[in-house]
Write an enzyme that holds these catalytic residues in place. Structure first.
Site, mmCIF file in Angstrom:
data_model
loop_
_atom_site.group_PDB
_atom_site.id
_atom_site.type_symbol
_atom_site.label_atom_id
_atom_site.label_comp_id
_atom_site.label_asym_id
_atom_site.label_seq_id
_atom_site.Cartn_x
_atom_site.Cartn_y
_atom_site.Cartn_z
ATOM 1 C CB CYS A 142 -1.003 -0.961 8.037
ATOM 2 S SG CYS A 142 -1.921 0.189 6.965
ATOM 3 C CG HIS A 208 5.103 5.448 -3.168
ATOM 4 N ND1 HIS A 208 3.857 5.782 -2.650
ATOM 5 C CD2 HIS A 208 5.768 4.843 -2.157
ATOM 6 C CE1 HIS A 208 3.785 5.385 -1.397
ATOM 7 N NE2 HIS A 208 4.928 4.812 -1.067
#
Length: 404
Positions: A142, A208
């Site tokens: 998001c 990540h």
């Protein structure tokens, strides 16, 4: 009464979703200087709009947005920390004397060692009479469209693991149903076996840092980019292979733990390849390799590396890597270093994980791993078991009740 802690992307989505539910009062607590006031002033009368990829867009307005714990925390039935995990300890210390016994308290996502931090700050007695939970990752990808006004859900995961430690003698079912209600019909909340499994299944801590390492490993990071490079879609085959090897090391740790503790349940701990297939399913067009999965996942489309804009002598805006972003500041000390610490207690070698940690800590200007041991000067800022004083695996497993 639901208390949301934070002010970023996930809080915007939760504030919209949860405030729109009937018979639910939502408050937001932000301890970041000035953020509560800024957010309070930005929210329009009709609330925060969430544009949802599932087509069920909603508006929701929190009752209170404050930086005063005593104004929003007393009486809260549910407390959700949706903020960087390096701030969890600060928030838990601030909330400690305002939380009621029996509260449902957790993090989205939990990152590594959330339960270690909660027991350390709140005490085992409080944790034993409360419901502790953590999501393995956020339910959605998001981004804020307009601060305080609109947020967009780019991709909703199909299912995610959630670990729940109910109050002593309690059941996970009511808590599981409550969390499902708060996030919506998707993703499906799948109960994970325990906090240890969720800590080791911390997908962000593998994803990540390893993707960042793979992308920048042979680049001059002091040379600005003309535009922010693609994060997932900019990965190469080396990066996909490195992700697989780091995940292989986590599964080797799983094997060793199960061999030493036959009654231990780590069934919710999977390889990253299986995690992506399960989480995104039809959103991934090519599942032939992790590299191809990164490139063809529509939920990852267009997402870029975190960057810092810089001016050039020519007056043109360029971009440098942001090694202070949560992909480093959070996913290393609260993620990969935690897994590495457990592997160290278990005597499991992790050369590929070490490659990523050593590269990242140099970019961050930190020191966690030194000569193959977690003994660096910045270890106290992590959630590694060594930070909490654990020196042997048996004590670590027993104190944290992972065998129960």
């Amino acid at each position: 009464k639901v208390l949301l802690c934070g002010g970023g992307n996930a809080i915007h989505v939760l504030a919209s979703y949860v405030s729109a539910l009937p018979d639910t009062e939502v408050c937001i607590l932000s301890l970041f200087p000035g953020e509560a006031e800024r957010l309070r002033k930005a929210i329009p009368e009709k609330g925060i709009k969430c544009d949802n990829d599932l087509g069920d867009d909603v508006y929701g307005e929190p009752v209170i947005v404050s930086d005063d714990v005593e104004e929003v925390a007393p009486g809260a039935d549910v407390v959700i920390l949706a903020l960087p995990s390096f701030t969890h300890e600060t928030y838990l210390k601030a909330l400690k004397y305002c939380l009621k016994p029996g509260v449902t308290l957790g993090a989205m996502p939990g990152e590594g060692g959330f339960d270690l931090c909660a027991r350390h700050v709140l005490g085992d007695d409080f944790v034993s009479v409360s419901n502790l939970f953590a999501l393995e990752t956020l339910p959605w990808a998001c981004r804020i469209l307009e601060y305080g006004k609109a947020v967009e859900v780019l991709g909703t995961k199909n299912e995610i693991d959630v670990v729940i430690t109910p109050k002593r003698g309690g059941s996970i079912e009511p808590i599981l149903g409550l969390l499902q209600k708060l996030v919506g019909r998707l993703p499906l909340m799948v109960p994970a076996c325990n906090f240890l499994a969720v800590t080791l299944m911390n997908i962000n801590s593998v994803w990540h840092p390893t993707i960042s390492y793979g992308f920048y490993r042979d680049k001059d990071v002091t040379k600005p980019f003309d535009e922010p490079p693609l994060f997932y879609q900019g990965a190469d085959e080396f990066t996909g292979d490195k992700l697989a090897k780091v995940s292989d090391e986590v599964l080797e740790l799983k094997r060793v733990l199960l061999e030493k503790y036959p009654g231990l349940d780590l069934s919710s701990l999977h390889h990253v390849r299986e995690w992506m297939s399960r989480s995104y399913r039809d959103d991934v067009q090519d599942k032939s390799s992790i590299y191809k999965m990164l490139l063809t996942n529509k939920g990852y489309r267009g997402l870029t590396h975190p960057m810092v804009p810089v001016d050039t002598p020519e007056g043109k805006m360029k971009y440098l890597p942001n090694f202070k972003y949560r992909y480093f500041a959070e996913d290393i000390p609260m993620g990969l270093v935690v897994t590495r610490g457990i592997a160290e207690l278990a005597g499991v070698p992790t050369p590929h994980m070490d490659d990523v940690i050593l590269w990242c800590q140099e970019r961050m200007g930190k020191e966690y791993l030194v000569d193959g041991k977690l003994c660096g000067k910045d270890l106290q800022s992590t959630r590694a078991p060594q930070h909490f004083g654990f020196k042997d695996l048996d004590t670590f497993m027993k104190v944290n009740r992972y065998g129960e």
